[in-house]
Design an enzyme around this catalytic site. Structure first.
Site, PDB file in Angstrom:
ATOM      1  N   HIS A  11       4.567  -3.511   3.484  1.00 25.26           N
ATOM      2  CA  HIS A  11       4.364  -2.060   3.654  1.00 25.26           C
ATOM      3  C   HIS A  11       3.871  -1.706   5.062  1.00 25.26           C
ATOM      4  O   HIS A  11       3.986  -0.563   5.487  1.00 25.26           O
ATOM      5  CB  HIS A  11       3.472  -1.476   2.548  1.00 25.26           C
ATOM      6  CG  HIS A  11       2.006  -1.701   2.749  1.00 25.26           C
ATOM      7  ND1 HIS A  11       1.385  -2.874   2.423  1.00 25.26           N
ATOM      8  CD2 HIS A  11       1.033  -0.896   3.243  1.00 25.26           C
ATOM      9  CE1 HIS A  11       0.101  -2.777   2.701  1.00 25.26           C
ATOM     10  NE2 HIS A  11      -0.148  -1.583   3.207  1.00 25.26           N
ATOM     11  N   LYS A  68       4.616   1.832   8.092  1.00 22.67           N
ATOM     12  CA  LYS A  68       3.617   2.713   8.725  1.00 22.67           C
ATOM     13  C   LYS A  68       4.196   3.280  10.018  1.00 22.67           C
ATOM     14  O   LYS A  68       4.755   2.550  10.835  1.00 22.67           O
ATOM     15  CB  LYS A  68       2.335   1.924   9.032  1.00 22.67           C
ATOM     16  CG  LYS A  68       1.552   1.520   7.784  1.00 22.67           C
ATOM     17  CD  LYS A  68       0.287   0.784   8.161  1.00 22.67           C
ATOM     18  CE  LYS A  68      -0.392   0.163   6.947  1.00 22.67           C
ATOM     19  NZ  LYS A  68      -1.253   1.070   6.191  1.00 22.67           N
ATOM     20  N   HIS A 117       1.307  -9.206   6.958  1.00 23.12           N
ATOM     21  CA  HIS A 117       1.009  -8.055   7.815  1.00 23.12           C
ATOM     22  C   HIS A 117       0.672  -8.458   9.261  1.00 23.12           C
ATOM     23  O   HIS A 117       1.192  -7.888  10.208  1.00 23.12           O
ATOM     24  CB  HIS A 117      -0.158  -7.244   7.251  1.00 23.12           C
ATOM     25  CG  HIS A 117       0.031  -6.831   5.814  1.00 23.12           C
ATOM     26  ND1 HIS A 117       1.252  -6.496   5.290  1.00 23.12           N
ATOM     27  CD2 HIS A 117      -0.853  -6.694   4.795  1.00 23.12           C
ATOM     28  CE1 HIS A 117       1.109  -6.170   4.011  1.00 23.12           C
ATOM     29  NE2 HIS A 117      -0.165  -6.285   3.686  1.00 23.12           N
ATOM     30  N   LYS A 133     -12.936   0.298   8.272  1.00 23.59           N
ATOM     31  CA  LYS A 133     -11.488   0.041   8.226  1.00 23.59           C
ATOM     32  C   LYS A 133     -10.876   0.370   9.577  1.00 23.59           C
ATOM     33  O   LYS A 133     -11.042   1.486  10.082  1.00 23.59           O
ATOM     34  CB  LYS A 133     -10.850   0.924   7.140  1.00 23.59           C
ATOM     35  CG  LYS A 133      -9.341   0.709   6.986  1.00 23.59           C
ATOM     36  CD  LYS A 133      -8.804   1.571   5.831  1.00 23.59           C
ATOM     37  CE  LYS A 133      -7.290   1.496   5.743  1.00 23.59           C
ATOM     38  NZ  LYS A 133      -6.821   0.319   5.006  1.00 23.59           N
TER      39      LYS A 133
HETATM   40  C1  BG6 Z   1      -2.191  -5.357   0.873  1.00 20.61           C
HETATM   41  C2  BG6 Z   1      -3.188  -6.412   0.515  1.00 20.61           C
HETATM   42  O1  BG6 Z   1      -0.939  -5.944   1.148  1.00 20.61           O
HETATM   43  O2  BG6 Z   1      -2.626  -4.645   2.017  1.00 20.61           O
HETATM   44  C3  BG6 Z   1      -4.541  -5.774   0.264  1.00 20.61           C
HETATM   45  O3  BG6 Z   1      -2.763  -7.094  -0.649  1.00 20.61           O
HETATM   46  C4  BG6 Z   1      -4.966  -4.921   1.429  1.00 20.61           C
HETATM   47  O4  BG6 Z   1      -5.543  -6.759   0.013  1.00 20.61           O
HETATM   48  C5  BG6 Z   1      -3.843  -3.954   1.814  1.00 20.61           C
HETATM   49  O5  BG6 Z   1      -6.125  -4.191   1.046  1.00 20.61           O
HETATM   50  C6  BG6 Z   1      -4.188  -3.236   3.112  1.00 20.61           C
HETATM   51  O6  BG6 Z   1      -3.246  -2.240   3.322  1.00 20.61           O
HETATM   52  P1  BG6 Z   1      -3.612  -0.929   4.164  1.00 20.61           P
HETATM   53  O7  BG6 Z   1      -2.336  -0.157   4.193  1.00 20.61           O
HETATM   54  O8  BG6 Z   1      -4.718  -0.249   3.420  1.00 20.61           O
HETATM   55  O9  BG6 Z   1      -4.050  -1.408   5.505  1.00 20.61           O
END
Ligand code: BG6
Length: 490
Positions: A181, A185, A243, A338
């Site tokens: 995912h 973004k 990621h 975050k």
């Molecule tokens: C997910 C992980 O793929 O990505 C999670 O399994 C993590 O552990 C998340 O919290 C983070 O995604 P984002 O979009 O919030 O940075």
């Protein structure tokens, strides 16, 4: 007679991902008139919902996702295309039943397209795919069929290979959309625009000018109610293999000749192939593992678990452009706040003429790409402090989405990805060879950390920036972690 119909079949329809992300994203696409005409969303899972209960659950998800009120009318239209089918993926007969329902919904469409979305526990992927094949379900009359597979794709190289083989027994690679995912973004896609739609950065985007690259994906949340899954997975499988390595490939890749899926994905795989491979022993000196204090008391965590909730790594990309430039990666749960950020730290000027207000050393130029939550770009450079001789200090030239664009216009990552999968654009999805290369990079580290003789993870305090050992990884090279995004920089 309907010309074309499209069914989006979501396996694992009662799960959180479906409620919190997929259905709100589909509804948003619907409101923007970006879904194909006559689209139907078919939820499939073992829970015994009626169509109406499924619709109710969907609406709740949309409301939780913060969809503004006032869309009730569009919702009612959208909801008419929502259907639910209760069944067990492990039972091919249930899939035959689903096939009959799909045929019925598709009626006499000349071209019946089907998008299958696996939003299920990863250990069920293989069974699901082979049962889909056995039931003859994939193909609708005259249309395309595609399958979207969530991460994690395998748990190491061997299991990823076996899964790729299982998938390829039923689907051709061109039909397979493996999701990360992060690629959906906006700011991650902007990385490509930043690099390849501007002429001034690319000439300095290499070892002659770049001293080191830092990629941080920090999370404030703990593992929470996902501890059961997380404890088996750990930070490398959950975040790094996918990621963080995606972000690295986008920073390091060569410019593709076009933006089509195969050019783009070839360039990314080239980067992964150039990443220096460690032996498990070398992995020990190039990585730090942490576990936040309190992790062992989370519900679902095994006693004495050595699962890492934090990792920092040093990687090298052995090619002409990046030889000798360290790429530092770090990610973890329960950190201070975050933030996802990419920092490009440039080399210092070769000869110092001025003194800095900061420890009489000049701060190297820093380019920071803030991916979330305060999306934007910062360029830090030295400026003369007025009326203080020739003293300098670093200042920040910034671009922020919030002020330059309408931040609310930034869609959820899943929106873009679902739309692309429906349109058959695989550029932002992961090819089988990419997945396998990424496992080849992290497997030695996993092997090393799984060894019962490996040192236990370093404990770090929730709300901190991780264990001190992660700082030591950079300090040995004369570097330190740089943070610009999140209001903690200039
Ligand atoms: C997910 C992980 O793929 O990505 C999670 O399994 C993590 O552990 C998340 O919290 C983070 O995604 P984002 O979009 O919030 O940075």
């Amino acid at each position: 007679m309907a010309e074309e119909s499209t069914a989006i079949v979501i396996f694992g329809a009662s799960g959180d991902l479906t409620r919190q992300k997929l259905l709100p994203a589909l509804f948003s696409l619907y409101c923007k008139s970006r879904l194909p005409p006559g689209v139907r969303v078919v939820g499939f899972s073992r829970s015994g919902f009626s169509d109406d209960e499924f619709r109710e659950m969907t609406w709740e998800g949309i409301r939780e996702a913060g969809e503004p009120a006032g869309l009730r009318e569009q919702w009612e239209e959208f909801a008419r295309g929502l259907t639910y089918f209760s069944g067990d993926l492990a039972d091919p007969q249930h899939l035959v039943g689903l096939g009959a329902r799909l045929d019925e919904l598709e009626g006499d469409s000349v071209s019946a397209n089907r998008l299958y979305y696996l939003s299920i526990a990863p250990q069920l992927y293989e069974t699901a795919i082979s049962n889909l094949g056995a039931s003859g379900l994939p193909q609708g009359a005259g249309g395309w069929s595609r399958v979207v597979i969530e991460k994690p794709f395998g748990t190491d190289l061997d299991s990823a290979r076996a899964l790729n083989e299982a998938v390829h027994r039923v689907f051709d690679e061109s039909q397979v959309y493996r999701i990360d995912h992060y690629l959906g973004k906006e700011t991650v896609q902007n990385l490509m625009v930043f690099r390849f739609a501007n002429a001034i950065f690319e000439p300095i985007w290499n070892r002659n000018y770049v001293d080191n690259v830092q990629i941080t994906v920090a999370e404030e949340v703990s593992v929470g109610d996902r501890a059961g899954y997380y404890d088996r997975s750990g930070v490398i499988r959950d975040m790094v293999q996918n990621h963080l390595l995606q972000l690295l490939t986008m920073v390091a890749m060569e410019p593709p000749s076009t933006m089509d899926a195969s050019s783009l994905r070839n360039m990314k795989v080239d980067v992964l192939k150039a990443i220096r491979r460690w032996t498990p022993k070398e992995a020990a000196t190039h990585a730090a593992r942490g576990q936040y204090r309190g992790y062992l008391s989370e519900k679902g965590v095994t006693p004495h678990s050595t699962t890492g909730t934090y990792a920092a790594l040093k990687l090298y990309v052995d090619n002409w452009r990046w030889q000798g430039v360290p790429f530092y990666l770090r990610t973890g749960k329960s950190l201070a706040y975050k933030v996802s950020e990419i920092v490009i730290q440039f080399r210092s000027p070769p000869h110092l003429l001025f003194s800095s207000s900061q420890d009489s050393k000049l701060t190297p130029n820093i380019l920071s790409l803030c991916l979330q939550p305060d999306e934007g770009t910062h360029l830090k450079f030295e400026a003369k402090i007025p009326d203080q001789g020739m003293d300098t200090r670093p200042v920040d030239m910034e671009f922020r989405y919030e002020t330059a664009f309408n931040k609310r216009a930034i869609p959820e990552a899943y929106e873009r990805l679902l739309q692309d999968a429906l349109e058959g654009d695989a550029s932002l999805f992961i090819r089988s060879d990419h997945i396998e290369e990424a496992w080849r990079i992290v497997d030695p580290l996993l092997d090393y950390w799984q060894d019962p003789h490996a040192p236990a993870p370093h404990t770090y305090e929730p709300g901190s920036w991780g264990p001190r050992e992660a700082d030591a990884l950079l300090a040995g090279d004369g570097h330190e972690w740089v943070q610009v995004c999140g209001g903690h920089g200039e």
